[in-house]
Write an enzyme that holds these catalytic residues in place. Sequence first.
Site, PDB file in Angstrom:
ATOM      1  N   ASP A 177       0.782  -1.233   0.000  1.00 21.16           N
ATOM      2  CA  ASP A 177       0.000   0.000   0.000  1.00 21.16           C
ATOM      3  C   ASP A 177       0.820   1.293   0.000  1.00 21.16           C
ATOM      4  OD1 ASP A 177      -1.644  -2.151   0.550  1.00 21.16           O
ATOM      5  OD2 ASP A 177      -2.841  -1.117   2.048  1.00 21.16           O
ATOM      6  N   GLU A 401       1.617  -9.829  11.490  1.00 17.70           N
ATOM      7  CA  GLU A 401       1.448  -9.461  10.087  1.00 17.70           C
ATOM      8  C   GLU A 401       2.795  -9.154   9.433  1.00 17.70           C
ATOM      9  OE1 GLU A 401      -1.219  -6.228   7.501  1.00 17.70           O
ATOM     10  OE2 GLU A 401      -1.140  -6.110   9.688  1.00 17.70           O
TER      11      GLU A 401
END
Length: 435
Positions: A177, A401
């Site tokens: 992102d 993550e």
Amino acid sequence: MTRNFRNGPGNWPERQDEMTEQLDQQARDIMTGNDRGGYTVPTSGLYPYQWNWDSMFAAWGFSTFDRARAWVEAETLFASQWENGMVPHIIFHREVPEYFPGPEVWGRERSPATSGISQPPVAATLIRWIYEADRAEGAAHLRALYPKLLAWHRWFMAHRCERGMIVVTHPWESGRDNAADWDAAMANVDGSGVGEYTRRDTSHVDGSMRPTKEQYDRYLALVHFGRDCHWDEEVIRQSSPFRVADPGMSFIFLRACRDLAALGAELGEDTSEIAGWIAALEEGAASHWNPERGHYDSVDIRTGRFSGALSSGAFLCWYAGVGGDAMLPALERIMQAVRYPVPSLDPADPRFDAPRYWRGPMWGMFNALIARGLAEAGHGAIAEDLRRRTAECIARNGFYEYFNPVTGAPAGGGLFTWTAAIWLTWASPAAEGRV
């Protein structure tokens, strides 16, 4: 509860057998805990829906202990494929009103609702690996999924391929992102008119680990642009302010096309169309090479300029089967610079930010793909070093993550599906079929 092992180097690997058994079970528990019945969420709370490439890593992970469930994961994902072949990056299987941006922001009326963009096409590759683990069990599933994979790849070639490179029309489409690759192109996106909103991610994770408010405004402006043109691909191609050729996407797609061709041959299909794609993509890989900086780089399609960012996507060149040893010096330098490679951005880059999402952190699932490519290219020792360091980081810090590449500190969401999945398939000392 996830137990981790922080007691120093003596704990890993001296107690490897005991730790491996415990960590393997934790990984399986995380995956089943994130199972929502037919699809898996990346982690509870932060990501309450089905994400495209997360889901395929989940399928790969499930294949180590429940292959039937692995096939269900892939089939659920492709059940929401658009008529034009695109497989969306989010599928909103249920209502979670507090999540933002939810289906109403994307404006795509389907059942279930979806986002309007795609994500890195790892599906053909991971489906091939799952299938080859048990061809008899997977034959019918592969036969049903193959035309859907082919349609998705045709969509990429028709709408995202330019000069043999894969173009992303939103940073979220790349899966990376806030990567530095997008900085120059995103500077041309006006985020001033998106209005007030409440982000969900920063209510679950420290804001220092996520994209900034300014970046998020611009992400939303691109969503609004796509929604307002009803996700018309020709309008997006002609008028979107953001169109960047991403080496990560190009290399993932090239590898996926190679694996799709292998699957097609297994099924007795004519794969000449795919062979043409592979040739175009191999030629296009050269357009990602930045000769001034000596590495693969993103290219702003609007300006023709390189981004100047050495990001982890560049190290997928071996995974794609291109580039020879040209990227080895950069990889070896970076692996010496941090304890837990591969960082998502070169630590020598002034924009490097060790805990912030794709501006520095190490991502285990990216490492799994990079290492696979390295091993296949004959760099087995480097691949094994990368696996060991990734395993150590997860064992000491938990199934998060992503991780700080300098310290190993966990970041982002916890009890994370794809980290558990790559532990079971690749990082764990007990992983079967590791390369």
